[in-house]
Design an enzyme around this catalytic site. Sequence first.
Site, PDB file in Angstrom:
ATOM      1  N   LYS A  22      20.314   2.936  96.295  1.00  0.00           N
ATOM      2  CA  LYS A  22      20.897   3.457  97.174  1.00  0.00           C
ATOM      3  C   LYS A  22      20.141   3.572  98.081  1.00  0.00           C
ATOM      4  O   LYS A  22      18.980   3.468  98.858  1.00  0.00           O
ATOM      5  CB  LYS A  22      22.023   4.705  97.342  1.00  0.00           C
ATOM      6  N   ASN A  23      19.051   4.673  97.604  1.00  0.00           N
ATOM      7  CA  ASN A  23      18.199   5.206  98.234  1.00  0.00           C
ATOM      8  C   ASN A  23      16.581   5.512  98.591  1.00  0.00           C
ATOM      9  O   ASN A  23      16.011   4.744  99.344  1.00  0.00           O
ATOM     10  CB  ASN A  23      17.753   7.235  97.713  1.00  0.00           C
ATOM     11  N   CYS A 117      26.009  13.604 104.260  1.00  0.00           N
ATOM     12  CA  CYS A 117      26.444  14.884 103.126  1.00  0.00           C
ATOM     13  C   CYS A 117      26.144  16.064 103.406  1.00  0.00           C
ATOM     14  O   CYS A 117      24.635  16.700 104.324  1.00  0.00           O
ATOM     15  CB  CYS A 117      25.976  14.453 102.255  1.00  0.00           C
ATOM     16  N   ARG A 122      20.263  20.811 106.969  1.00  0.00           N
ATOM     17  CA  ARG A 122      19.618  20.291 106.524  1.00  0.00           C
ATOM     18  C   ARG A 122      18.440  19.340 107.824  1.00  0.00           C
ATOM     19  O   ARG A 122      18.346  18.923 108.732  1.00  0.00           O
ATOM     20  CB  ARG A 122      20.626  18.329 105.584  1.00  0.00           C
ATOM     21  N   ASP A 305      20.744  15.049  92.740  1.00  0.00           N
ATOM     22  CA  ASP A 305      21.931  14.777  93.084  1.00  0.00           C
ATOM     23  C   ASP A 305      23.635  14.240  91.302  1.00  0.00           C
ATOM     24  O   ASP A 305      23.911  14.072  91.832  1.00  0.00           O
ATOM     25  CB  ASP A 305      21.758  13.474  93.325  1.00  0.00           C
ATOM     26  N   ARG A 397      29.979   5.281  99.855  1.00  0.00           N
ATOM     27  CA  ARG A 397      28.977   5.149 100.498  1.00  0.00           C
ATOM     28  C   ARG A 397      27.740   5.000  99.795  1.00  0.00           C
ATOM     29  O   ARG A 397      26.771   4.737  99.931  1.00  0.00           O
ATOM     30  CB  ARG A 397      28.530   6.895 101.183  1.00  0.00           C
TER      31      ARG A 397
HETATM   32  C1  EPZ Z   1      17.271  12.670  99.953  1.00  0.00           C
HETATM   33  O1  EPZ Z   1      17.534  13.893 100.782  1.00  0.00           O
HETATM   34  C2  EPZ Z   1      17.909  11.787  99.093  1.00  0.00           C
HETATM   35  N1  EPZ Z   1      19.400  10.921 100.673  1.00  0.00           N
HETATM   36  C3  EPZ Z   1      19.394  13.397  99.013  1.00  0.00           C
HETATM   37  O2  EPZ Z   1      20.022  12.243  97.786  1.00  0.00           O
HETATM   38  C4  EPZ Z   1      18.615  13.788  97.674  1.00  0.00           C
HETATM   39  O3  EPZ Z   1      19.859  14.597  97.082  1.00  0.00           O
HETATM   40  C5  EPZ Z   1      17.553  14.774  98.338  1.00  0.00           C
HETATM   41  O4  EPZ Z   1      16.073  13.329  99.017  1.00  0.00           O
HETATM   42  C6  EPZ Z   1      16.554  15.010  97.370  1.00  0.00           C
HETATM   43  O5  EPZ Z   1      16.285  14.345  96.220  1.00  0.00           O
HETATM   44  C7  EPZ Z   1      18.083  10.233 100.353  1.00  0.00           C
HETATM   45  O6  EPZ Z   1      17.245   9.757  99.857  1.00  0.00           O
HETATM   46  C8  EPZ Z   1      18.840   8.910 101.504  1.00  0.00           C
HETATM   47  P1  EPZ Z   1      14.820  16.540 101.327  1.00  0.00           P
HETATM   48  P2  EPZ Z   1      16.953  14.246 102.254  1.00  0.00           P
HETATM   49  O7  EPZ Z   1      14.083  15.998 102.327  1.00  0.00           O
HETATM   50  O8  EPZ Z   1      15.558  13.177 102.559  1.00  0.00           O
HETATM   51  C9  EPZ Z   1      14.195  21.022 102.852  1.00  0.00           C
HETATM   52  C10 EPZ Z   1      22.413  11.137  97.900  1.00  0.00           C
HETATM   53  O9  EPZ Z   1      23.759  12.074  97.074  1.00  0.00           O
HETATM   54  N2  EPZ Z   1      13.788  19.787 104.286  1.00  0.00           N
HETATM   55  O10 EPZ Z   1      14.243  15.629  99.835  1.00  0.00           O
HETATM   56  O11 EPZ Z   1      17.863  14.646 103.211  1.00  0.00           O
HETATM   57  C11 EPZ Z   1      16.035  20.721 102.660  1.00  0.00           C
HETATM   58  O12 EPZ Z   1      16.275  21.247 104.198  1.00  0.00           O
HETATM   59  C12 EPZ Z   1      21.712  11.825  99.288  1.00  0.00           C
HETATM   60  O13 EPZ Z   1      21.758  10.594  97.790  1.00  0.00           O
HETATM   61  C13 EPZ Z   1      13.602  20.898 104.867  1.00  0.00           C
HETATM   62  O14 EPZ Z   1      13.857  22.290 104.670  1.00  0.00           O
HETATM   63  O15 EPZ Z   1      16.560  15.625 100.967  1.00  0.00           O
HETATM   64  C14 EPZ Z   1      16.320  20.207 101.701  1.00  0.00           C
HETATM   65  O16 EPZ Z   1      16.736  21.785 101.553  1.00  0.00           O
HETATM   66  C15 EPZ Z   1      21.607  13.585  98.637  1.00  0.00           C
HETATM   67  N3  EPZ Z   1      13.027  20.206 106.528  1.00  0.00           N
HETATM   68  C16 EPZ Z   1      14.749  20.054 100.657  1.00  0.00           C
HETATM   69  O17 EPZ Z   1      13.863  19.739 101.759  1.00  0.00           O
HETATM   70  C17 EPZ Z   1      12.969  18.760 106.333  1.00  0.00           C
HETATM   71  O18 EPZ Z   1      12.503  18.041 107.585  1.00  0.00           O
HETATM   72  C18 EPZ Z   1      14.431  18.743 100.829  1.00  0.00           C
HETATM   73  O19 EPZ Z   1      15.307  17.996 100.956  1.00  0.00           O
HETATM   74  C19 EPZ Z   1      13.636  18.289 105.201  1.00  0.00           C
HETATM   75  C20 EPZ Z   1      13.998  18.785 104.623  1.00  0.00           C
END
Ligand code: EPZ
Length: 429
Positions: A22-23, A117, A122, A305, A397
């Site tokens: 998916k991702n 989600c 986020r 995840d 999803r």
């Molecule tokens: C991606 O989400 C995935 N989604 C998530 O999978 C996954 O859990 C996550 O990466 C972590 O591996 C997709 O790929 C579509 P992050 P993302 O930016 O990009 C903070 C699923 O179930 N952060 O790596 O949103 C954030 O708040 C989903 O498939 C900032 O602070 O995750 C979090 O605490 C759920 N500022 C941490 O970084 C930013 O600008 C990691 O988030 C961006 C992120």
Amino acid sequence: MEKIVVRGGKKPCGRVKISGSKNAALAILPAVLLASEKVSLSNVPDIADVRTMLSILEDLGLTIRRRGRNTLEFYPSRLRGYTPPYNLVQKMRASSYLMGSLLARFGRATVPIPGGCNLGPRPIDQHLKGFTALGATCQIEHGLIKLAAEKLTGAHIYLDVVSVGATVNLMLAAVAAEGRTVLENAAKEPEIVDLANFLNAMGAVIKGAGTDVIKIDGVKNFGGVEHVIIPDRIEAGTFMITAAATGGEIVVEEVIPKHLEAVTAKLRETGAEVEVEPEQIRVHRNGPLVPSDLKTFPYPGFPTDLQPLGMVLLTAARGTSIVTENVFDGRFRHVDELKRMGAQIKVDGRTAVIDGGVPLSGAPVSATDLRAGVALLVAGLMAEGETVLSEVDHIDRGYENIEEKLASLGVQIKRLQIRDSAKMAGDPG
Ligand code: EPZ
């Protein structure tokens, strides 16, 4: 509204072919907007988030032909513009990737603030910080993020947080920037490597994907490509943990074991047997589960995840286990639902203490997000009696045919329309 009903007591046994990631698909699809020639993608999972992304791309003017359930062809055409539809973007976090790809294609992007989600706050501050570094102006008004850049120029960007989304988004923009961009403290997930491979096949020049320093030399033209999406390591891990949690025996096929090393190691630590072959992994458990501590980290650590699934597993290990969620602030919303099933869990900030060994009992529960929803299904397989899961659209999803895959393993599972009193699959009555 639909519900999924599972009845505990039957141990899942059999083989499951894992779908495409998916991702990875959600990161690669926005990149198709850059292509000046035909693009063919296979092993694309047929899930709601992918269908939403395809609708967004069609709304922007892309011509898409489905050549089979998991194979798609994209034809470059005159794109209608750089403002994807609000109602679709709102549905998922991955829509934010349209910022990077539309900036690269048009030098402009007007993208609604994305939904997705509920895992706690986020923010997208790192995304916007990177776009600004590349020369874009950024305004947020009326729920829209308005980006514009006369010209994108390569920059040295240090990400304050290891972020999959920011790494993907900035890679999508930087491939069309003039000169070199260096992303430091980049995320190393396999999905980012898959995106880099896809972009490089189109003519991009990206080095270091999969490490924490990614170097991108911008180019002007992107050709066509045929690409196979990598397997979904989170779906594979879901079924691996299901085998250990229920005491069943499951072989996940068409996987990349390297992507699952943290999951394999943790399952072995809890007492499960994990046999790794080049493209498949067999998991089963004969003896009791051993209480263990589980900490989530960015790749190659244990994936956030799979934290809800890991928590369900540890409810069956007699003794005290501790789960620490290091990636998201609010990713314990499944705990209250597990408590309805008798789980003994105490949450304190980013830590959950599980008093395992108390058998779960079936109950009506609600999916709070995609991965929590599947974790509750697995808890229902372990529980005594019947579990009725609502809000199942979360599951749709990200998991292709989840109930068919589970039913093929011999468990009793049935999706019901809210008015339907149809019998359960496998119910002799
Ligand atoms: C991606 O989400 C995935 N989604 C998530 O999978 C996954 O859990 C996550 O990466 C972590 O591996 C997709 O790929 C579509 P992050 P993302 O930016 O990009 C903070 C699923 O179930 N952060 O790596 O949103 C954030 O708040 C989903 O498939 C900032 O602070 O995750 C979090 O605490 C759920 N500022 C941490 O970084 C930013 O600008 C990691 O988030 C961006 C992120």
